[in-house]
Design a protein around this motif. Sequence first.
Motif, PDB file in Angstrom:
ATOM      1  N   VAL A 116      28.273  48.439  21.385  1.00 24.16           N
ATOM      2  CA  VAL A 116      26.881  47.997  21.539  1.00 24.16           C
ATOM      3  C   VAL A 116      25.955  49.028  20.916  1.00 24.16           C
ATOM      4  O   VAL A 116      26.175  50.237  21.053  1.00 24.16           O
ATOM      5  N   SER A 117      24.924  48.566  20.242  1.00 21.18           N
ATOM      6  CA  SER A 117      23.974  49.477  19.610  1.00 21.18           C
ATOM      7  C   SER A 117      22.557  49.188  20.078  1.00 21.18           C
ATOM      8  O   SER A 117      22.284  48.163  20.712  1.00 21.18           O
ATOM      9  N   ALA A 118      21.675  50.097  19.752  1.00 23.15           N
ATOM     10  CA  ALA A 118      20.250  49.919  20.041  1.00 23.15           C
ATOM     11  C   ALA A 118      19.463  50.736  19.017  1.00 23.15           C
ATOM     12  O   ALA A 118      19.920  51.792  18.578  1.00 23.15           O
ATOM     13  N   THR A 119      18.309  50.239  18.623  1.00 25.15           N
ATOM     14  CA  THR A 119      17.431  51.046  17.777  1.00 25.15           C
ATOM     15  C   THR A 119      16.510  51.858  18.676  1.00 25.15           C
ATOM     16  O   THR A 119      16.141  51.417  19.771  1.00 25.15           O
ATOM     17  N   LEU A 120      16.162  53.054  18.203  1.00 25.27           N
ATOM     18  CA  LEU A 120      15.359  53.982  19.000  1.00 25.27           C
ATOM     19  C   LEU A 120      14.295  54.629  18.128  1.00 25.27           C
ATOM     20  O   LEU A 120      14.583  55.106  17.035  1.00 25.27           O
ATOM     21  N   ASN A 155      15.865  56.274  14.950  1.00 23.61           N
ATOM     22  CA  ASN A 155      17.206  55.703  14.771  1.00 23.61           C
ATOM     23  C   ASN A 155      17.011  54.197  14.622  1.00 23.61           C
ATOM     24  O   ASN A 155      17.285  53.429  15.550  1.00 23.61           O
ATOM     25  N   ASN A 156      16.491  53.795  13.505  1.00 25.27           N
ATOM     26  CA  ASN A 156      16.071  52.409  13.324  1.00 25.27           C
ATOM     27  C   ASN A 156      16.004  52.109  11.828  1.00 25.27           C
ATOM     28  O   ASN A 156      15.298  52.806  11.099  1.00 25.27           O
ATOM     29  N   PRO A 157      16.725  51.097  11.342  1.00 23.70           N
ATOM     30  CA  PRO A 157      16.628  50.749   9.922  1.00 23.70           C
ATOM     31  C   PRO A 157      15.209  50.367   9.504  1.00 23.70           C
ATOM     32  O   PRO A 157      14.830  50.566   8.344  1.00 23.70           O
ATOM     33  N   ALA A 158      14.422  49.816  10.426  1.00 30.25           N
ATOM     34  CA  ALA A 158      13.033  49.492  10.103  1.00 30.25           C
ATOM     35  C   ALA A 158      12.246  50.777   9.905  1.00 30.25           C
ATOM     36  O   ALA A 158      12.425  51.743  10.649  1.00 30.25           O
ATOM     37  N   PRO A 159      11.355  50.817   8.919  1.00 30.56           N
ATOM     38  CA  PRO A 159      10.621  52.057   8.636  1.00 30.56           C
ATOM     39  C   PRO A 159       9.529  52.341   9.658  1.00 30.56           C
ATOM     40  O   PRO A 159       9.160  51.475  10.456  1.00 30.56           O
ATOM     41  N   VAL A 160       9.030  53.559   9.623  1.00 37.14           N
ATOM     42  CA  VAL A 160       7.794  53.920  10.307  1.00 37.14           C
ATOM     43  C   VAL A 160       6.736  54.077   9.216  1.00 37.14           C
ATOM     44  O   VAL A 160       6.985  54.722   8.193  1.00 37.14           O
ATOM     45  N   ILE A 161       5.577  53.469   9.411  1.00 33.14           N
ATOM     46  CA  ILE A 161       4.507  53.534   8.419  1.00 33.14           C
ATOM     47  C   ILE A 161       3.487  54.579   8.868  1.00 33.14           C
ATOM     48  O   ILE A 161       2.996  54.518  10.002  1.00 33.14           O
ATOM     49  N   VAL A 162       3.176  55.509   7.981  1.00 36.01           N
ATOM     50  CA  VAL A 162       2.222  56.577   8.284  1.00 36.01           C
ATOM     51  C   VAL A 162       1.073  56.508   7.292  1.00 36.01           C
ATOM     52  O   VAL A 162       1.289  56.521   6.071  1.00 36.01           O
ATOM     53  N   ALA A 163      -0.148  56.417   7.815  1.00 35.11           N
ATOM     54  CA  ALA A 163      -1.348  56.382   6.975  1.00 35.11           C
ATOM     55  C   ALA A 163      -2.173  57.633   7.230  1.00 35.11           C
ATOM     56  O   ALA A 163      -2.419  58.003   8.378  1.00 35.11           O
ATOM     57  N   LYS A 164      -2.572  58.275   6.148  1.00 29.52           N
ATOM     58  CA  LYS A 164      -3.455  59.449   6.226  1.00 29.52           C
ATOM     59  C   LYS A 164      -4.595  59.206   5.253  1.00 29.52           C
ATOM     60  O   LYS A 164      -4.427  59.339   4.039  1.00 29.52           O
ATOM     61  N   ASN A 165      -5.731  58.795   5.817  1.00 28.53           N
ATOM     62  CA  ASN A 165      -6.883  58.405   5.005  1.00 28.53           C
ATOM     63  C   ASN A 165      -6.476  57.277   4.058  1.00 28.53           C
ATOM     64  O   ASN A 165      -6.096  56.223   4.513  1.00 28.53           O
ATOM     65  N   ASP A 166      -6.507  57.482   2.732  1.00 26.42           N
ATOM     66  CA  ASP A 166      -6.201  56.397   1.796  1.00 26.42           C
ATOM     67  C   ASP A 166      -4.722  56.348   1.408  1.00 26.42           C
ATOM     68  O   ASP A 166      -4.309  55.460   0.662  1.00 26.42           O
ATOM     69  N   GLY A 222      24.436  54.582  19.563  1.00 27.26           N
ATOM     70  CA  GLY A 222      25.491  53.947  20.331  1.00 27.26           C
ATOM     71  C   GLY A 222      26.720  53.521  19.566  1.00 27.26           C
ATOM     72  O   GLY A 222      27.730  53.157  20.168  1.00 27.26           O
ATOM     73  N   ILE A 223      26.677  53.561  18.222  1.00 29.50           N
ATOM     74  CA  ILE A 223      27.811  53.087  17.431  1.00 29.50           C
ATOM     75  C   ILE A 223      28.832  54.201  17.213  1.00 29.50           C
ATOM     76  O   ILE A 223      30.044  53.987  17.294  1.00 29.50           O
ATOM     77  N   TYR A 224      28.329  55.400  16.920  1.00 36.93           N
ATOM     78  CA  TYR A 224      29.196  56.546  16.642  1.00 36.93           C
ATOM     79  C   TYR A 224      28.816  57.714  17.548  1.00 36.93           C
ATOM     80  O   TYR A 224      27.702  57.775  18.068  1.00 36.93           O
ATOM     81  N   ARG A 225      29.708  58.672  17.665  1.00 35.55           N
ATOM     82  CA  ARG A 225      29.393  59.916  18.362  1.00 35.55           C
ATOM     83  C   ARG A 225      28.478  60.780  17.489  1.00 35.55           C
ATOM     84  O   ARG A 225      28.554  60.744  16.272  1.00 35.55           O
ATOM     85  N   ASP A 226      27.633  61.545  18.152  1.00 37.62           N
ATOM     86  CA  ASP A 226      26.764  62.509  17.478  1.00 37.62           C
ATOM     87  C   ASP A 226      25.950  61.872  16.350  1.00 37.62           C
ATOM     88  O   ASP A 226      25.865  62.405  15.242  1.00 37.62           O
ATOM     89  N   THR A 227      25.367  60.722  16.630  1.00 38.83           N
ATOM     90  CA  THR A 227      24.481  60.074  15.660  1.00 38.83           C
ATOM     91  C   THR A 227      23.149  60.815  15.626  1.00 38.83           C
ATOM     92  O   THR A 227      22.485  60.954  16.654  1.00 38.83           O
ATOM     93  N   ARG A 228      22.768  61.265  14.458  1.00 45.45           N
ATOM     94  CA  ARG A 228      21.542  62.055  14.327  1.00 45.45           C
ATOM     95  C   ARG A 228      20.378  61.178  13.876  1.00 45.45           C
ATOM     96  O   ARG A 228      20.555  60.315  13.017  1.00 45.45           O
ATOM     97  N   PRO A 229      19.201  61.430  14.408  1.00 42.83           N
ATOM     98  CA  PRO A 229      18.026  60.657  14.001  1.00 42.83           C
ATOM     99  C   PRO A 229      17.374  61.237  12.749  1.00 42.83           C
ATOM    100  O   PRO A 229      17.652  62.376  12.355  1.00 42.83           O
TER     101      PRO A 229
END
Length: 235
Positions: free
Chosen positions: A86-90, A107-118, A131-138
């Motif tokens: 079982v897996s989960a995105t974080l 820990n998520n294939p979906a990106p994080v969007i960061v805006a700084k002014n323009d 949750g899929i593998y041991r020692d999964t790094r973010p």
Amino acid sequence: MEINIAVAKTKKYATSDSGDTVEIVERPNGGLSVVMVDGQSSGRGAKWISTMVVRKVISLLAEGVRDGAAARAASDYLYTERRGRVSATLNILSIDQVTSTLVITRNNPAPVIVAKNDLIQSLDEKSIPVGIYRDTRPNINEENLDYGLTALTYTDGITHAGRRSKEGLDVVHTLAELLEGHSSAQTIADQILERAVQLDEGRPVDDISVVVLQVVEGTGDGIRRMSVSIPLKSY
């Protein structure tokens, strides 16, 4: 300056529970962390998974454990509990008042969007759910808490929106449009969720959660505020 955090979320159409969980915890040295988890699948089983992972993460963060270590520990915990089946995105967005930075843990294939002014940047380096593998790094990024900073993170309900009609939501373009109109954090979260639901013709194909963090001008009164709105079932 002050920081505004907004959350908008809804469940998959025709399911009893959302498999997404979002929690906010205060950090020992000041600041806050927002933790968002999307459990595999949907409904009650996914909710159990996401709640378990969130509770593990926030308990560690509240004890002063660093975000990356908390994410790895939560991944190992889920791997041990469910034997990698079982897996989960974080996602964790942390306001670190010691360094005056925003720490973005993913820990998520979906990106994080960061805006700084323009400038709008998509943090989309390859990322593996927990949750899929041991020692999964973010993936970890850090941004200065400067005026005008906006960070947007979401679950894959946004990515999947419009799948029926083969139309997708351009999140970067939508965020740019909303920022041009000086929209608040809550308006941005609400609008992105609303547009995703519209693409799904009012029947979301997946659970959807949107979290927005903004650095804005402050009121100067030194008061922390939080407002929550939850729809109740009518019987």
